[in-house]
Design a protein around this motif. Structure first.
Motif, short mmCIF file in Angstrom:
data_model
loop_
_atom_site.label_atom_id
_atom_site.label_comp_id
_atom_site.label_asym_id
_atom_site.label_seq_id
_atom_site.Cartn_x
_atom_site.Cartn_y
_atom_site.Cartn_z
N TRP A 113 -3.24 -3.16 0.03
CA TRP A 113 -4.59 -3.63 0.67
C TRP A 113 -5.93 -3.31 0.61
O TRP A 113 -6.56 -4.01 0.51
CB TRP A 113 -3.54 -4.04 1.69
CG TRP A 113 -2.84 -4.20 2.57
CD1 TRP A 113 -1.46 -4.28 2.21
CD2 TRP A 113 -2.58 -5.13 3.28
NE1 TRP A 113 -0.64 -5.41 2.57
CE2 TRP A 113 -1.23 -5.66 3.73
CE3 TRP A 113 -3.35 -6.45 4.43
CZ2 TRP A 113 -0.77 -6.48 4.25
CZ3 TRP A 113 -2.52 -7.15 5.24
CH2 TRP A 113 -1.39 -7.28 5.58
N ASP A 155 -9.00 -8.38 -2.03
CA ASP A 155 -10.24 -9.25 -1.39
C ASP A 155 -9.67 -9.67 -0.30
O ASP A 155 -7.93 -10.07 0.19
CB ASP A 155 -10.69 -9.88 -2.50
CG ASP A 155 -9.69 -11.49 -3.25
OD1 ASP A 155 -8.63 -11.19 -2.99
OD2 ASP A 155 -9.85 -11.78 -4.48
N GLU A 156 -9.94 -10.96 -0.19
CA GLU A 156 -9.65 -11.14 1.91
C GLU A 156 -9.05 -12.40 1.36
O GLU A 156 -8.02 -12.50 1.87
CB GLU A 156 -11.73 -12.15 1.71
CG GLU A 156 -12.49 -10.33 2.46
CD GLU A 156 -11.39 -10.35 3.49
OE1 GLU A 156 -10.75 -10.49 4.37
OE2 GLU A 156 -12.21 -8.73 3.43
N ARG A 159 -5.69 -10.63 0.90
CA ARG A 159 -5.08 -10.05 2.27
C ARG A 159 -4.22 -11.01 2.91
O ARG A 159 -4.18 -11.40 3.86
CB ARG A 159 -6.49 -9.43 2.75
CG ARG A 159 -6.70 -7.65 2.14
CD ARG A 159 -7.69 -7.16 3.10
NE ARG A 159 -7.93 -6.06 2.21
CZ ARG A 159 -9.17 -5.25 2.82
NH1 ARG A 159 -9.16 -5.64 4.10
NH2 ARG A 159 -9.51 -4.06 1.99
N ALA A 160 -5.25 -12.27 3.53
CA ALA A 160 -4.73 -13.41 3.58
C ALA A 160 -3.02 -13.97 3.87
O ALA A 160 -1.91 -13.88 4.46
CB ALA A 160 -5.33 -14.53 3.49
N ARG A 209 -1.21 -11.37 5.22
CA ARG A 209 -0.83 -11.28 6.06
C ARG A 209 0.29 -12.58 6.54
O ARG A 209 1.56 -12.45 7.40
CB ARG A 209 -2.05 -11.83 6.57
CG ARG A 209 -3.09 -10.44 7.08
CD ARG A 209 -4.16 -10.93 8.20
NE ARG A 209 -5.48 -10.46 7.97
CZ ARG A 209 -5.79 -10.02 7.49
NH1 ARG A 209 -6.72 -11.71 6.41
NH2 ARG A 209 -7.47 -9.26 7.15
#
Length: 420
Positions: free
Chosen positions: A197, A201-202, A205-206, A209
């Motif tokens: 994690w 990057d974002e 990470r999305a 999730r």
């Protein structure tokens, strides 16, 4: 739904076909629905061969599956593989209608299928002295009916061969290892989640999730934030070089400059000792009945030293007008001289022997109460306003010159009395 790529199909097949808990019908349906990759993973190939072997444990196809299993890379070949291969090959020859033809095809030199696999130069997972000896026996039994009867009695039992194959399947399924999806899940959700994690990057990470779920993602992010709070956010070689240089210069400075702490501690001890002596002197003055700065006492009957009686105090002569005074002479009278008046003779005071025993100490060790002066009360009131009621140690520590000989309990009791 987006179309699956070849890489996605490989991951799915690698995970499903390598899991023995997935039913055979579901595995066959998945094989029919997804394109088989042109470059399957070793785990996927092993899973397919094991499922084929489980569906058909004793046949010529099973022997081919065993040869392919032996060709797959393995850190430690299982002895069960060589035993199952020998049992299947021997059973195929012993149970064949034409023993001689089957024995030649399997064990004859140099092109027998089993012979090539078990002799030197064949598969390391299948080579053994026992396998070579069995191959020699079958080759020698061609045209010998008596030897054929003996070999059929030894290797012609199908149940024994199936048992060997089942033992091989148990060992291979146990050693097949995790799939790539399981390894990815371990990186995302397992012990390696924090590193994964942190490096993502974002967008990644999305996706993580979604895979992890809300509760698991919150747990991982909490650990990640906690770990990040203890790590230097700027961690580069240049920064590390500067930090090392600062640490080295600090060490050099400590070696060249004398530590002021011992001297400061000694000075603080001297100040504390002087204050304690001052407090002891004040307490001694109270015990002797003398007036102190903050204490209150009655009028003294004597003035300063060598100043005589205080003004307004009657003397003995005033109280007794008929009293007579006599002059003491230290030297004896000269011979023949007589005083004009009679000298009184007073006995010398009796000297009391000094006892070697120490005077009894006050076992209770209670301090004599000393009245509070106006300065102490005013300082206590200001200290409560500044530090609050209950912080008696702070008030005492910040006003040591005023509260000499006082304790935090004294301050607490005095404040309680002032609030009444």
């Amino acid at each position: 739904m987006p179309r699956l790529t070849a890489a996605d199909a490989t991951l799915i097949l690698d995970h499903v076909l390598g899991d023995p808990s997935v039913p055979a019908a579901a595995a066959h349906a998945l094989l029919a629905a997804l394109p088989f990759p042109s470059h399957p993973t070793p785990r996927l190939r092993r899973g397919v061969l094991l499922r084929r072997l489980a569906a058909d444990p004793v046949s010529a196809d099973a022997l081919d599956s065993l040869h392919l299993l032996a060709s797959l890379p393995s850190p430690s070949p299982s002895p069960a593989l060589a035993a199952a291969h020998l049992a299947v090959a021997a059973f195929l020859a012993a149970s064949a209608p034409d023993f001689d033809a089957a024995a030649r095809a399997l064990f004859a030199r140099p092109d027998g299928r089993a012979r090539r696999a078990v002799e030197e130069g064949g598969s390391p997972a299948l080579c053994s002295m026992e396998a070579v000896a069995v191959a020699d026996q079958f080759e020698a039994a061609v045209g010998n009916s008596f030897s054929q009867i003996v070999l059929i009695s030894l290797f012609g039992h199908r149940a024994a061969v199936e048992e060997r194959v089942r033992e091989l399947l148990v060992a291979e399924w146990a050693a097949i290892g995790p799939s790539r999806l399981e390894e990815a899940a371990e990186r995302v959700l397992g012990d390696g989640a924090l590193e994964t994690w942190r490096a993502a990057d974002e967008v990644a990470r999305a996706k993580y999730r979604v895979l992890a779920g809300q509760e698991k993602a919150h747990e991982i992010l909490s650990k990640f934030e906690e770990a990040s709070s203890h790590v230097n956010p700027i961690s580069t070689p240049e920064v590390r070089k500067v930090v090392d240089a600062l640490e080295t210069s600090c060490a050099d400075l400590h070696r060249s400059v004398e530590d002021p702490l011992p001297a400061a501690k000694a000075a603080a001890d001297e100040v504390l000792a002087s204050r304690m002596d001052k407090a002891d002197n004040l307490n001694s003055a109270d015990l002797s009945g003398r007036q102190t700065t903050c204490g209150t006492a009655g009028p003294s009957t004597l003035n300063d030293k060598d100043k005589g009686p205080a003004k307004g105090s009657p003397s003995l002569m005033d109280w007794n007008p008929t009293a007579q005074t006599y002059e003491w002479e230290e030297s004896p009278d000269p011979e023949g001289s007589r005083p004009q008046f009679r000298r009184p003779h007073l006995a010398s005071p009796r000297r009391m022997p000094v006892s070697p025993l120490q005077p009894p100490e006050n076992k209770n060790k209670r301090r004599k109460a000393r009245k509070w002066c106006v300065l102490e009360e005013e300082t206590l009131r200001k200290g409560v306003d500044q530090y609050g009621s209950g912080n008696w140690k702070d008030i005492l520590a910040n006003n040591p010159d005023v509260f000499i000989g006082r304790t935090p309990v004294d301050l607490k009791d005095k404040w309680r009395n002032m609030m009444r």
